[in-house]
Design a protein around this motif. Sequence first.
Motif: not given
Length: 485
Positions: A235-251
């Motif tokens: 869950x930690x890995x999945x959640x961290x990856x989700x956040x990185x994707x959002x931030x890298x898209x400028x979100x």
Amino acid sequence: MASYRIVGNTGEWELVCGLEIHAQVISKSKLFSAAATEFGAEPNSQVSPVDAGMPGMLPVINKFCVEQAVKTGLGLRAEINRTSVFERKNYFYPDLPQGYQISQYLHPLVGEGTVYLDMPDGAVVPIGIERLHMEQDAGKSMHDQEPGKTYVDLNRSGVCLMEIVSKPDIRSPEQAGAYIRKLRSILRYLGTCDGNMEEGSLRCDINVSVRRTGEGFGTRCEVKNVNSVRFVMHAIEAEANRQVEILEDGGKIVQQTRLYDPKKGETRSMRTKEEAHDYRYFPDPDLLPLVVENDWVERIKANMPELPDEKKQRFMESYGLGPYDSGVLVADQETANFYEQVAKGRDPKLAANWLTGEFFGALNRTGVDLSGTPVDAAKLGELIDLISDGTISGRIAKEVFEEMWETGKSAVAIVEEKGLKQISDTGELEAIIDKIIAENPGQVAQVKEGNQKVMGWFVGQTMKATGGKANPKMVNELLRKKLTD
Ligand code: ADP
Ligand code: MG
């Protein structure tokens, strides 16, 4: 330890994680009532009027539960606050008949402490503890009893929980896993919580954010109620990856509470901060502030068992083991005791190697736990004695061990029965070796030219000729004497 980095398209990110763990206190009765707490009892068979939220009922604190929490606080090397306050955390839920949960908020029983993680590379990583507070558990809604209906089981209502909150010091899924395992180990040593995640006696909420290395903390999301160490790590890995994707898209990360879906391996939103509860905390007027006396805390301290960290230290010092092996052996008390029985009067490193290697391997392979092992400490010790006194070689010992595991017979009996005794008779070995030398003049010539590989081949031939029973040290010595002198 290699540091954990999430590599995105625009560079690397660091994971920041803090865990909130609910640990159910081992006690016969509940935090504020005399009702029983046994797991798996008939629904609503362990409910007092206090637990059912009947009007006019008064909570009476269970001193044993407080003692358990103090013990745990001491085990976390934390400060014990001499005065703490129970507050009402107000919310409505069908499994919460009081309409509030009695918890501690501004003034918890236990303050800051530290848990030391034992990582596989031998490193020790300190993780800060923010606090430990006591609170009541809620009941349980049962949606699966009858279609279209929900039932409520109040057996769990009022059971004492310790909420243990870590600081945001965790930097990888592996550390999170090590943290839960270490905390569970400490709780079990203390006998304050059985640590059973399947039965819900240990429940974990995860807080995750990500940041560029060196920057301040980012906005976090919380993942609720994950019920195994493996799922916590995923869950930690999945959640961290989700956040990185959002931030890298400028979100931007929106602070929210999420749920982990182990089947899909992803987290999904449960509620955002705007929808977060306002619990309207206030001190429970039915309960005085909790005051713990110095003397009492000192008495509890004086009766603490040896905890994993101290045991690990002792194992390193008195048995000469490395930090990782020691950490593994002390992870639970039964294993540590088993090891000490095996090591007594024997080579402690050989005992540790056998336990962490062959023995743990067999436990894992057969799914048996220590209490059901066919090879007890005395029997394993006997096997090690046969290696130490040269009766059998380490290689043969592995065969003997397999047989012991299957039949429950003693090592001595198996060695006797199968004629596995090591050949350490010089005359007998010499005869065998002379024959091999005589039959292989080509190879003899190669060895004389200094080819070490062929020397190994001669060792192999001798072993083969003796069914692996030749004393390897003597074989090497004899061959060297005959071929290179
Ligand atoms: P709440 O009451 O909202 O759950 P707490 O102050 O009790 O908030 O903190 C909950 C957990 O969140 C703690 O374990 C803490 O370590 C963790 N935490 C706090 N800030 C962050 C952050 N930026 N990233 C990850 N975890 C965090
Ligand atoms: Mg929280």
